[in-house]
Design an enzyme around this catalytic site. Sequence first.
Site, short mmCIF file in Angstrom:
data_model
loop_
_atom_site.label_atom_id
_atom_site.label_comp_id
_atom_site.label_asym_id
_atom_site.label_seq_id
_atom_site.Cartn_x
_atom_site.Cartn_y
_atom_site.Cartn_z
N ASP A 51 20.66 -24.75 12.73
CA ASP A 51 21.33 -24.15 13.89
C ASP A 51 21.04 -22.66 13.94
O ASP A 51 21.46 -21.95 14.86
CB ASP A 51 22.83 -24.46 13.91
N SER A 52 20.24 -22.17 12.97
CA SER A 52 19.69 -20.81 13.06
C SER A 52 18.80 -20.69 14.29
O SER A 52 18.41 -19.58 14.66
CB SER A 52 18.91 -20.45 11.79
N ASP A 90 20.81 -29.85 11.70
CA ASP A 90 22.15 -29.25 11.60
C ASP A 90 23.05 -29.75 12.71
O ASP A 90 22.66 -29.75 13.88
CB ASP A 90 22.04 -27.72 11.73
N LYS A 120 23.01 -32.37 8.63
CA LYS A 120 23.65 -31.46 7.69
C LYS A 120 24.86 -30.86 8.39
O LYS A 120 24.81 -30.55 9.57
CB LYS A 120 22.68 -30.35 7.27
N GLU A 122 28.44 -28.11 7.61
CA GLU A 122 28.98 -27.07 6.74
C GLU A 122 30.41 -27.39 6.32
O GLU A 122 31.21 -27.87 7.13
CB GLU A 122 28.96 -25.72 7.47
N GLU A 189 24.33 -21.60 -0.14
CA GLU A 189 23.85 -20.38 0.51
C GLU A 189 24.54 -19.15 -0.05
O GLU A 189 25.78 -19.07 -0.08
CB GLU A 189 24.07 -20.47 2.04
#
Length: 271
Positions: A51-52, A90, A120, A122, A189
């Site tokens: 999602d960057s 993401d 993925k 978070e 991270e």
Amino acid sequence: MSTHSDTKKITTNTLQRMKENGEKISMITAYDYSFAKIFDAAGIDVILVGDSASNVMAGHETTLPITLDQMIYHASSVIRGIDRCLVIVDMPFGSYQSNSKEALFSAVRIMKETGAHAVKLEGGEEVLESVKRIISAGVPVMGHLGLTPQSIYKFGTYTVRAREEEEAEKLRKDAKLLQEAGCFGIVLEKIPASLAKEVSESLVIPTISIGAGKYCDGQVLVMHDMLGITTEFKPRFLRQYLNLQKIITKAVKQYIGDVKAKDFPNDQEQY
Ligand code: KIV
């Protein structure tokens, strides 16, 4: 020497075997067909449609604005470019946090509409029910602990996480919970290397580091950072392999000059 990078299709099982055999896992982000094709042909093990994309593709300050539809667009473009690597997508902010039903719905859309191999998301204990529900539907899930950029407004800063014992202890616990829930791997991270080592050694599943040091089972970098497309972002953990900004600027300047000088196109470059 034959490595897993030579084998035809990388799966979540391949990553597990790589950890068991002590072979490090290489992972890079990609958001489109052309770069995915290059990275796959180069032998990368895993492509993360991060999602960057919100930052490096759309120019947003954070990862929060990117939508599920936009992630699906990026992921399906990446999938068309690859032959053998594993592609993880993401789940964007807001697509899984409300409840596990919404999380499953979002994960199913990603899998159905992109052809990707895994998702993925978070967080630890807070998202455990969603993780379990997605996995129970047959969708492989990768966890993400430490600095979780979707929570940037809670943290207030992109600094190293889990330096204090209380946060480190929660991370250890969350990592175990994610493993028990069935995650096939966890991104760590920006946490101290010593903590990442401890967590990696305590888990059966692989850990992938971004700014979490050399003891993790693999490494991931954002392609724009490692290729030097974004040059203003220079955290300590980043190794910049190329200054693509400089190379592209030189080429484009040359092209502009050639057009202005009526040098391009020449007789051979026209019909
Ligand atoms: O979105 C992303 O690129 C990521 C990496 C930083 C791991 O989640």
